[in-house]
Design an enzyme around this catalytic site. Structure first.
Site, mmCIF file in Angstrom:
data_model
loop_
_atom_site.group_PDB
_atom_site.id
_atom_site.type_symbol
_atom_site.label_atom_id
_atom_site.label_comp_id
_atom_site.label_asym_id
_atom_site.label_seq_id
_atom_site.Cartn_x
_atom_site.Cartn_y
_atom_site.Cartn_z
ATOM 1 N N GLU A 152 40.153 41.234 50.090
ATOM 2 C CA GLU A 152 39.752 42.558 49.600
ATOM 3 C C GLU A 152 38.330 42.969 49.997
ATOM 4 O OE1 GLU A 152 40.536 42.339 45.379
ATOM 5 O OE2 GLU A 152 42.630 41.825 45.700
ATOM 6 N N GLU A 261 51.544 38.777 47.378
ATOM 7 C CA GLU A 261 51.441 38.993 45.920
ATOM 8 C C GLU A 261 52.409 40.087 45.476
ATOM 9 O OE1 GLU A 261 47.340 39.708 44.783
ATOM 10 O OE2 GLU A 261 46.595 38.240 46.219
HETATM 11 O O1 G3I Z 1 41.576 32.759 30.685
HETATM 12 C C1 G3I Z 1 40.961 33.831 29.939
HETATM 13 C C2 G3I Z 1 41.203 33.651 28.455
HETATM 14 O O2 G3I Z 1 40.545 32.481 28.036
HETATM 15 C C3 G3I Z 1 40.652 34.887 27.736
HETATM 16 O O3 G3I Z 1 40.950 34.783 26.386
HETATM 17 C C4 G3I Z 1 41.298 36.155 28.274
HETATM 18 C C5 G3I Z 1 40.712 37.412 27.640
HETATM 19 O O4 G3I Z 1 40.788 38.514 28.490
HETATM 20 O O5 G3I Z 1 41.040 36.225 29.665
HETATM 21 C C6 G3I Z 1 41.577 35.146 30.405
HETATM 22 O O6 G3I Z 1 41.251 35.322 31.749
HETATM 23 C C7 G3I Z 1 41.992 36.298 32.449
HETATM 24 C C8 G3I Z 1 42.648 35.636 33.648
HETATM 25 O O7 G3I Z 1 43.300 36.589 34.444
HETATM 26 C C9 G3I Z 1 43.667 34.568 33.248
HETATM 27 O O8 G3I Z 1 44.743 35.158 32.592
HETATM 28 C C10 G3I Z 1 41.056 37.399 32.906
HETATM 29 O O9 G3I Z 1 40.570 38.125 31.792
HETATM 30 C C11 G3I Z 1 41.787 38.349 33.837
HETATM 31 O O10 G3I Z 1 40.833 39.267 34.399
HETATM 32 C C12 G3I Z 1 42.422 37.565 34.971
HETATM 33 O O11 G3I Z 1 43.149 38.483 35.742
HETATM 34 C C13 G3I Z 1 43.537 38.005 37.017
HETATM 35 C C14 G3I Z 1 42.984 38.934 38.097
HETATM 36 O O12 G3I Z 1 43.462 38.506 39.346
HETATM 37 C C15 G3I Z 1 41.471 38.942 38.118
HETATM 38 O O13 G3I Z 1 41.005 39.715 39.170
HETATM 39 C C16 G3I Z 1 45.065 38.009 37.073
HETATM 40 O O14 G3I Z 1 45.568 37.009 36.181
HETATM 41 C C17 G3I Z 1 45.549 37.718 38.494
HETATM 42 O O15 G3I Z 1 46.928 37.963 38.569
HETATM 43 C C18 G3I Z 1 44.847 38.644 39.463
HETATM 44 O O16 G3I Z 1 45.257 38.344 40.764
HETATM 45 C C19 G3I Z 1 44.743 39.207 41.785
HETATM 46 C C20 G3I Z 1 44.624 38.381 43.048
HETATM 47 O O17 G3I Z 1 43.845 37.220 42.822
HETATM 48 C C21 G3I Z 1 44.048 39.205 44.183
HETATM 49 N N1 G3I Z 1 44.795 40.418 44.379
HETATM 50 C C22 G3I Z 1 45.001 41.233 43.193
HETATM 51 C C23 G3I Z 1 45.639 40.415 42.081
HETATM 52 C C24 G3I Z 1 45.946 41.273 40.893
HETATM 53 O O18 G3I Z 1 44.746 41.789 40.352
#
Ligand code: G3I
Length: 345
Positions: A152, A261
């Protein structure tokens, strides 16, 4: 019928996996049944490799060579090794899920702390890539078959060009990207494929920007093997014709194409909604299969972004429940799953 079996003569079928999937015997059984590739949804991103406690406690010591730790990534690598399912490495260089202090002088957490210098950041980048690749290749040889080296790097719309607010862009400049691939090529084991990965890769401007400013320069130096089309699609806003044109354009460069993805956001769980979702998956898989058969794009993997609906990142992101994947909350196959299987028959 399993997804991987149905598609084995065309491309591998993958899914992203979460920490909780790695804790679940049921999830692991599904993984072994259906998939021939896995990607850690989060756990191999820089925030999980960078040892915050150690770096912040000893910024002088780790000034050039950041301290890494490996507990979180191991769980995915161990499973991949035991199960024999190859793993896509996601991701080495990204603006997100990389702590801001990593880009700052003395690893400072102060909000207005200055960026580390270009020279220091290039050194940190090299040492980070070297450290991660050497760990993976020494302790898990042959397990990671591809890496999203840079993720990205381009703005939402291609006409805005490079994503300027990225810590990498801010501290190094736009050539951070080519340096990342030079380091990745230098340390990657022979045969490990290097990918550029992005979303909305079918947006006309973004596609042209990626081709001209990223892929062609990388190809000229032999630094890239594949293009990752993330493919976070939206059922009510699908342009599969544009998708196909982009696929052919990237494919025409001679690179491998991986759909890294895939999900199709759908907020309608009614039979009608789920059938529409199935039709969209069917159409998309026909496009991918045709491209592979016609030689228009060498698609080598399709990865679904999540094992089942209630684990999809989309519900949180879209602020509405998303029924976007191939399996329901108890791993029951949805019409979309059947459509994907039927597409290859
Ligand atoms: O693990 C913490 C947890 O402890 C906490 O209580 C909770 C509260 O919000 O957050 C949890 O972390 C989250 C994490 O995912 C695990 O679930 C983060 O907030 C959340 O921002 C994070 O989102 C991830 C995102 O990337 C971050 O940019 C998504 O799971 C994941 O699917 C997503 O994947 C991305 C690819 O890497 C790149 N392309 C886009 C794709 C979708 O956004």
């Amino acid at each position: 019928m399993s997804l991987k079996k149905a598609y084995e003569q065309f491309f591998s079928m993958g899914t992203s996996v979460s920490w909780s999937n790695m804790m679940s015997e049921e999830a692991k059984a599904e993984l072994k049944k259906h998939y021939s590739s896995i990607t850690a949804e989060n756990g191999m991103k820089p925030m999980f490799f960078l040892d915050e406690k150690e770096n912040l406690a000893n910024p002088e010591k780790y000034h050039e060579c950041p301290a890494l730790h490996f507990e979180s990534p191991r769980i995915y690598l161990d499973f991949a090794k035991e199960s024999g399912i190859p793993l896509r490495g996601h991701v080495l260089v990204w603006h997100s899920q990389t702590p801001m202090w990593f880009f700052k002088e003395k690893y400072s957490k102060e909000e207005d702390a200055p960026w580390a210098s270009r020279e220091i950041m290039l050194t940190r980048m090299e040492n980070y890539i070297k450290g991660v690749l050497e760990f993976v290749q020494t302790e898990y040889p042959g397990v990671v078959y591809a890496w999203d080296v840079v993720n990205e790097a381009v703005e939402e719309r291609g006409q805005q060009g490079w994503r300027q607010w990225s810590g990498w862009y801010q501290s190094i400049g736009e050539d951070f990207l080519i340096h990342a691939y030079r380091f990745a090529r230098k340390y990657a084991a022979p045969g490990v494929k290097l990918f550029y990965n992005d979303y909305n890769t079918f947006d006309t401007f973004k596609k042209d920007f990626i081709v001209e400013n990223i892929l062609k320069p990388l190809i000229a130096e032999g630094l890239v093997d594949g293009m990752g089309m993330q493919s976070h699609l939206v059922l009510n806003d699908l342009d599969l014709d544009g998708y196909k044109q982009a696929l052919y354009k990237y494919g025409g460069l001679g690179l491998e194409i991986q759909v890294t993805e895939l999900d199709i956001h759908n907020n309608d769980p009614s039979e009608d909604g789920l059938n529409k979702l199935a039709e969209a998956y069917s159409e998309l898989f026909h496009i991918l299969l045709d491209a592979k058969k016609n030689g228009k794009a060498n698609v080598t993997n399709v990865t679904i972004w999540g094992m089942k609906d209630d684990e999809s990142w989309l519900t949180d992101f879209r602020k509405e429940t998303s029924y976007s994947l191939l399996f329901g909350n108890n791993y029951e196959p949805k019409a979309a799953y059947q459509a994907v299987i039927d597409a290859v028959k």
